[in-house]
Design a protein around this motif. Structure first.
Motif, PDB file in Angstrom:
ATOM      1  N   GLN B 125       0.831  -1.207   0.000  1.00  0.00           N
ATOM      2  CA  GLN B 125       0.000   0.000   0.000  1.00  0.00           C
ATOM      3  C   GLN B 125       0.856   1.242   0.000  1.00  0.00           C
ATOM      4  O   GLN B 125       0.599   2.193  -0.739  1.00  0.00           O
ATOM      5  CB  GLN B 125      -0.901  -0.003   1.236  1.00  0.00           C
ATOM      6  N   TYR B 128       2.338   1.924  -3.319  1.00  0.00           N
ATOM      7  CA  TYR B 128       1.339   2.439  -4.233  1.00  0.00           C
ATOM      8  C   TYR B 128       1.095   3.932  -3.969  1.00  0.00           C
ATOM      9  O   TYR B 128       1.045   4.743  -4.897  1.00  0.00           O
ATOM     10  CB  TYR B 128       0.047   1.643  -4.051  1.00  0.00           C
ATOM     11  N   LEU B 129       1.005   4.280  -2.672  1.00  0.00           N
ATOM     12  CA  LEU B 129       0.765   5.680  -2.312  1.00  0.00           C
ATOM     13  C   LEU B 129       1.940   6.567  -2.707  1.00  0.00           C
ATOM     14  O   LEU B 129       1.744   7.676  -3.202  1.00  0.00           O
ATOM     15  CB  LEU B 129       0.505   5.797  -0.802  1.00  0.00           C
ATOM     16  N   GLU B 130       3.144   6.062  -2.524  1.00  0.00           N
ATOM     17  CA  GLU B 130       4.323   6.826  -2.919  1.00  0.00           C
ATOM     18  C   GLU B 130       4.279   7.140  -4.408  1.00  0.00           C
ATOM     19  O   GLU B 130       4.584   8.247  -4.841  1.00  0.00           O
ATOM     20  CB  GLU B 130       5.589   6.009  -2.620  1.00  0.00           C
ATOM     21  N   LYS B 131       3.868   6.132  -5.155  1.00  0.00           N
ATOM     22  CA  LYS B 131       3.779   6.286  -6.603  1.00  0.00           C
ATOM     23  C   LYS B 131       2.759   7.383  -6.937  1.00  0.00           C
ATOM     24  O   LYS B 131       2.997   8.238  -7.801  1.00  0.00           O
ATOM     25  CB  LYS B 131       3.343   4.953  -7.226  1.00  0.00           C
ATOM     26  N   GLN B 132       1.637   7.341  -6.213  1.00  0.00           N
ATOM     27  CA  GLN B 132       0.578   8.324  -6.447  1.00  0.00           C
ATOM     28  C   GLN B 132       1.067   9.731  -6.127  1.00  0.00           C
ATOM     29  O   GLN B 132       0.801  10.677  -6.867  1.00  0.00           O
ATOM     30  CB  GLN B 132      -0.626   7.982  -5.580  1.00  0.00           C
ATOM     31  N   ILE B 133       1.798   9.844  -5.014  1.00  0.00           N
ATOM     32  CA  ILE B 133       2.325  11.152  -4.626  1.00  0.00           C
ATOM     33  C   ILE B 133       3.275  11.673  -5.704  1.00  0.00           C
ATOM     34  O   ILE B 133       3.211  12.826  -6.114  1.00  0.00           O
ATOM     35  CB  ILE B 133       3.054  11.059  -3.261  1.00  0.00           C
ATOM     36  N   GLU B 134       4.111  10.776  -6.172  1.00  0.00           N
ATOM     37  CA  GLU B 134       5.071  11.131  -7.221  1.00  0.00           C
ATOM     38  C   GLU B 134       4.323  11.655  -8.445  1.00  0.00           C
ATOM     39  O   GLU B 134       4.664  12.697  -9.012  1.00  0.00           O
ATOM     40  CB  GLU B 134       5.895   9.880  -7.565  1.00  0.00           C
ATOM     41  N   GLU B 135       3.272  10.932  -8.817  1.00  0.00           N
ATOM     42  CA  GLU B 135       2.482  11.325  -9.991  1.00  0.00           C
ATOM     43  C   GLU B 135       1.836  12.682  -9.769  1.00  0.00           C
ATOM     44  O   GLU B 135       1.831  13.543 -10.658  1.00  0.00           O
ATOM     45  CB  GLU B 135       1.413  10.274 -10.278  1.00  0.00           C
ATOM     46  N   ALA B 136       1.302  12.865  -8.544  1.00  0.00           N
ATOM     47  CA  ALA B 136       0.648  14.134  -8.239  1.00  0.00           C
ATOM     48  C   ALA B 136       1.649  15.289  -8.297  1.00  0.00           C
ATOM     49  O   ALA B 136       1.343  16.368  -8.816  1.00  0.00           O
ATOM     50  CB  ALA B 136       0.010  14.069  -6.859  1.00  0.00           C
ATOM     51  N   ARG B 137       2.838  15.025  -7.787  1.00  0.00           N
ATOM     52  CA  ARG B 137       3.891  16.052  -7.819  1.00  0.00           C
ATOM     53  C   ARG B 137       4.217  16.449  -9.252  1.00  0.00           C
ATOM     54  O   ARG B 137       4.293  17.620  -9.578  1.00  0.00           O
ATOM     55  CB  ARG B 137       5.158  15.503  -7.153  1.00  0.00           C
ATOM     56  N   SER B 139       2.379  16.072 -11.849  1.00  0.00           N
ATOM     57  CA  SER B 139       1.219  16.734 -12.445  1.00  0.00           C
ATOM     58  C   SER B 139       1.179  18.196 -12.010  1.00  0.00           C
ATOM     59  O   SER B 139       0.956  19.096 -12.820  1.00  0.00           O
ATOM     60  CB  SER B 139      -0.043  16.002 -12.011  1.00  0.00           C
TER      61      SER B 139
END
Lengths: 192, 264
Positions: B125, B128-137, B139
């Motif tokens: 988990q 996965y969240l780290e990946k999401q944060i990276e993507e958000a950054r 973006s």
């Protein structure tokens, strides 16, 4: 295999240190006692038989001995001797007491006269097919008469060194060394 | 101590026979513990006596079962039952303790298994969240860059209106003349059909001369539908047409989706 014994029960094969077995027996563990019984009963009955010269009586005494062993379990101390030696002592005393009782008083004189060789001869006549007995018999025959005497007196009849020396009319110092050489002969013949 | 000499003395044979004094017995037992050779010797002496005594045993074998009954009867009729009871209590307590221990161990094992799998889940988990944060950054960085581009003083905004083929479609072009850069906001255009691509044209009006500025390749790849193109023309208007993949040399005006003039 030093210190280890392989015991075959009716269904199981146990490998257990003799010491552990004895400890459990002393804690009144009947299964441990059964194993020890399996290991030594025949021998102890044999020793008794060399003294009383009566198979049925030997059986009876033998049972009494093991009952005694069971009840006196706590008094065995491994620092003071072998477990077998401890039972051997109890057995000899029981058998000798029996011989000294009234019913055998008359035969007392014969007690020291015969050795285990006589029994082996009887056993051999009764059951010639028992090969291991035949084997032992053969090796006993190879043992010198003086060896038969000394082993019989020291181990089966429980004579002290001094008593043996008197009985066999040899110097006290000779008993120990002669016995050593006789046991060595016995061990040699067992290897063959 | 000379072990060989000690063994040769014959004392061990007397030890097995039980013909030594208590003091001597203790000594032998102690030596046997210290020297394995002595222990082995004792065992072999004993074995030879065992073999011999077995040979003279009564031939009717003694069953332990009969014997067991005998000791059990004796035991139950014993005068001092206190001792026996205590032994039995130890016996049961021992078994109960071992059972408890087994159950406890099994429980701990299961707990451990559950925790291990939970940790694994949490790890996944968190990955996965780290990946999401990276993507958000990423973006956010892209959006900031975009916003800066749009706010630039030199940027001219050219709205493009829907044409006959697609009246409801629209687009916006942000033209940074200094940097000769176009940002095409194609949010108002429908996704192009398979094998087709939008082509952006720079137009000069008098006479009407179209010059290709570039293609809106991989239209659906960017969620924002923002495309960056270079434009060094002195454009007076921009148009977007639908062309076959790879683009065309001149615009297909029947497929002109949006069009807009540069205001000033």
């Amino acid at each position: 295999m030093k210190g280890l014994l392989v015991l075959r029960n009716s269904s199981q094969l146990f490998i257990m240190q003799l010491e552990v077995l004895i400890t459990r027996f002393q804690q009144k563990d009947a299964s441990a006692f059964e194993m020890l019984y399996g290991m030594y009963a025949e021998n102890i009955c044999g020793v008794i038989n060399t003294i009383v010269r009566d198979e049925a009586l030997a059986q009876e005494l033998c049972q009494d001995v093991f009952v005694k062993v069971w009840h006196n379990a706590a008094s065995y101390n491994s620092a003071k001797g072998r477990f077998f030696t401890w039972i051997l002592n109890i057995a000899r005393n029981a058998a000798i007491d029996e011989m000294r009782s009234k019913s055998y008083k008359n035969q007392k004189k014969n007690l020291s006269a015969d050795s285990f060789v006589g029994i082996l001869e009887q056993v051999g006549n009764a059951d010639e097919a028992t090969t291991d007995v035949a084997g032992i018999r053969a090796l006993i025959n190879r043992l010198k008469q003086r060896c038969v005497e000394i082993i019989d007196l020291l181990y089966f009849k429980g004579y002290t060194q001094k008593e043996v020396a008197e009985e066999l009319e040899i110097p006290l110092g000779t008993v120990k060394t002669r016995n050593r050489s006789c046991i060595s002969q016995l061990r040699e013949s067992l290897k063959k | 101590m000379d072990i060989k000499e000690y063994i040769a003395s014959g004392i061990l044979e007397l030890y097995v026979a039980g013909q030594l004094s208590e003091e001597e017995n203790l000594k032998v037992a102690e030596y046997a513990k210290t020297y394995p050779e002595i222990q082995t010797e004792i065992e072999e002496i004993e074995a030879s006596i065992l073999a011999l005594s077995k040979a003279v045993s009564p031939k009717v074998p003694l069953s332990f079962d009969v014997f067991k009954q005998k000791i059990e009867i004796d035991e139950s009729s014993e005068v001092v039952p206190l001792k026996k009871k205590r032994v039995n209590a130890f016996w049961y307590v021992g078994w109960a303790a071992s059972l408890l221990l087994t159950v406890g161990l099994a429980y701990l094992y299961m707990q451990n298994e559950a925790l291990t799998s939970e940790i694994k889940l949490f790890k996944e988990q968190s990955l996965y969240l780290e990946k999401q944060i990276e993507e958000a950054r990423n973006s956010l960085a892209r959006s900031k860059a975009l916003l800066e581009n749009l706010r630039d003083r030199n940027v001219e905004v050219v709205p493009l209106g829907g044409q006959e083929v697609a009246p409801s479609s629209y687009a916006k072009i942000y033209w940074n003349k200094e940097q000769q850069k176009l940002l095409v906001d194609a949010q108002g255009l429908p996704d192009p059909p398979e094998g087709m691509v939008y082509q952006v044209w720079s137009l000069t009006l008098n006479p009407l001369t179209p010059t290709s500025v570039g293609l809106l390749e991989d239209f659906t790849a960017d969620e924002n539908r923002i495309f960056e193109l270079a434009n060094n023309n002195s454009s007076e208007a921009f148009g977007i047409t639908l062309e076959p993949a790879g683009g065309s040399a001149s615009p297909n005006l029947e497929q002109l989706y949006t069009l807009g003039t540069v205001s000033g």
